[in-house]
Design a protein around this motif. Structure first.
Motif, PDB file in Angstrom:
ATOM      1  N   SER A   1     -11.026   8.628  -0.683  1.00 58.11           N
ATOM      2  CA  SER A   1     -10.175   7.647  -0.585  1.00 58.11           C
ATOM      3  C   SER A   1      -8.808   7.763  -0.113  1.00 58.11           C
ATOM      4  O   SER A   1      -8.112   6.802   0.448  1.00 58.11           O
ATOM      5  N   LYS A   2      -8.281   9.007  -0.504  1.00 57.37           N
ATOM      6  CA  LYS A   2      -6.862   9.491  -0.026  1.00 57.37           C
ATOM      7  C   LYS A   2      -6.931   9.199   1.433  1.00 57.37           C
ATOM      8  O   LYS A   2      -5.946   8.784   2.183  1.00 57.37           O
ATOM      9  N   THR A  40       0.904  -1.202   0.123  1.00 60.20           N
ATOM     10  CA  THR A  40       0.100  -0.092   0.079  1.00 60.20           C
ATOM     11  C   THR A  40       0.949   1.113   0.105  1.00 60.20           C
ATOM     12  O   THR A  40       0.304   2.372  -0.578  1.00 60.20           O
ATOM     13  N   GLY A  83      -6.075   1.984  -5.143  1.00 62.89           N
ATOM     14  CA  GLY A  83      -7.317   2.432  -4.272  1.00 62.89           C
ATOM     15  C   GLY A  83      -7.892   3.568  -4.564  1.00 62.89           C
ATOM     16  O   GLY A  83      -8.798   4.089  -4.029  1.00 62.89           O
ATOM     17  N   GLU A  84      -7.505   4.383  -5.597  1.00 57.70           N
ATOM     18  CA  GLU A  84      -7.741   5.603  -5.646  1.00 57.70           C
ATOM     19  C   GLU A  84      -9.115   5.747  -6.864  1.00 57.70           C
ATOM     20  O   GLU A  84      -9.957   6.557  -6.475  1.00 57.70           O
ATOM     21  N   ARG A 112      -6.947   5.918   3.020  1.00 59.99           N
ATOM     22  CA  ARG A 112      -5.701   5.146   2.726  1.00 59.99           C
ATOM     23  C   ARG A 112      -4.899   5.550   3.640  1.00 59.99           C
ATOM     24  O   ARG A 112      -4.079   4.579   4.275  1.00 59.99           O
ATOM     25  N   PHE A 115     -10.908   2.868  -2.267  1.00 57.98           N
ATOM     26  CA  PHE A 115     -10.829   2.779  -0.886  1.00 57.98           C
ATOM     27  C   PHE A 115     -12.478   2.960  -0.252  1.00 57.98           C
ATOM     28  O   PHE A 115     -12.696   2.239   0.698  1.00 57.98           O
TER      29      PHE A 115
END
Length: 265
Positions: A236-237, A123, A130-131, A240, A180
């Protein structure tokens, strides 16, 4: 006095409430709330490990249900994937809890630590993972992969527990191709089912402390609601970043457990 225990002070109840709030928030964003909640329960005077596990599951169900509903209303996760995963994960969780009653989790912890390190490295070194949602499979292969994830991680939740939500998220990001946020939304639905599956095993054994569980559940519910709202808002950021922090904490916690168990052994 909280039902099921003697000598429970207001300070102890306050500790459980704070832990439940924090755990609900963390669990709603990336999973791993058990890292906070379960150790707090083990500090309650007179509680046994089995009672702590059962009561933890009850509290978590309130939080995961609340965050799942919040995600559903705000992020609209694909239920065609999430619901079958949840049903299979529930069965896997019950099976894991059955085996946990006779097989020590120390057998599996070293493997879990290695897996978590690999997840963290992957990751951290793949900032774009996952973006965006870019599904890797379609049709039966997609649903079959989702079912396999639900079964394996549901079993893990019943057997050991910590980090179930984190494992669900990274599996859905890497193996299914969700971002995410979408993975977190589905993970809460599945995690709600795994908590229910494990609790279904504990209930007949009379291990659940109902009074403490309800207090914990109310706090977890508030934390879950706030965490889910923030995750949807930040995207998502943000998820993460929190994910990497929680995975790092899991590595430290389980690594310490393995080290202590090896010394005692």
């Amino acid at each position: 006095m909280v039902s099921g225990l003697e000598d429970v002070t207001l300070a102890t109840i306050a500790l459980v409430v704070v832990a439940g709030l924090a755990a609900g928030w963390v669990d709603a964003v990336v999973g791993g709330g058990g890292l906070i909640q379960l150790p707090a329960l083990l500090l309650v005077p007179g509680i046994s490990p089995v009672q702590a596990l059962a009561t933890n599951k009850m509290g978590s169900i309130f939080g995961t249900t609340t965050s799942a509903v919040t995600y559903y209303r705000r992020a609209h996760p694909d239920l065609r994937t999430a619901l079958p995963m949840a049903v299979i994960a529930l069965a896997g969780s019950f099976g894991g809890a059955v085996i946990a009653a006779s097989l020590p989790s120390s057998v599996f912890k070293p493997v879990i630590v290695v897996a978590l390190v690999a997840v963290a490295v992957f990751t951290a070194t793949k900032p774009t993972v996952g973006e965006l949602t870019q599904l890797r499979h379609t049709g039966r292969r997609h649903y079959g992969t989702a079912a396999g994830i639900g079964l394996v991680i549901g079993f893990y939740d019943g057997l050991i527990g910590p980090g179930t939500g984190s494992f669900l998220i990274i599996a859905m990001v890497t193996l299914l191709g969700y971002n995410f946020l979408a993975a977190s939304a589905k993970a809460k639905i599945v995690n709600m089912a795994t908590n229910l599956g494990a609790l279904a095993f504990f209930l007949p054994h009379g291990s659940l402390l109902w009074g403490l569980g309800l207090v914990l559940g109310f706090a977890n519910m508030i934390g879950g609601y706030l965490g889910a709202r923030m995750a949807v808002k930040q995207g998502s950021k943000f998820i993460r970043i929190v994910f990497l922090v929680v995975v790092a904490a899991l590595i430290v916690k389980l690594g310490h457990d393995v080290w202590v168990e090896n010394i005692r052994g």
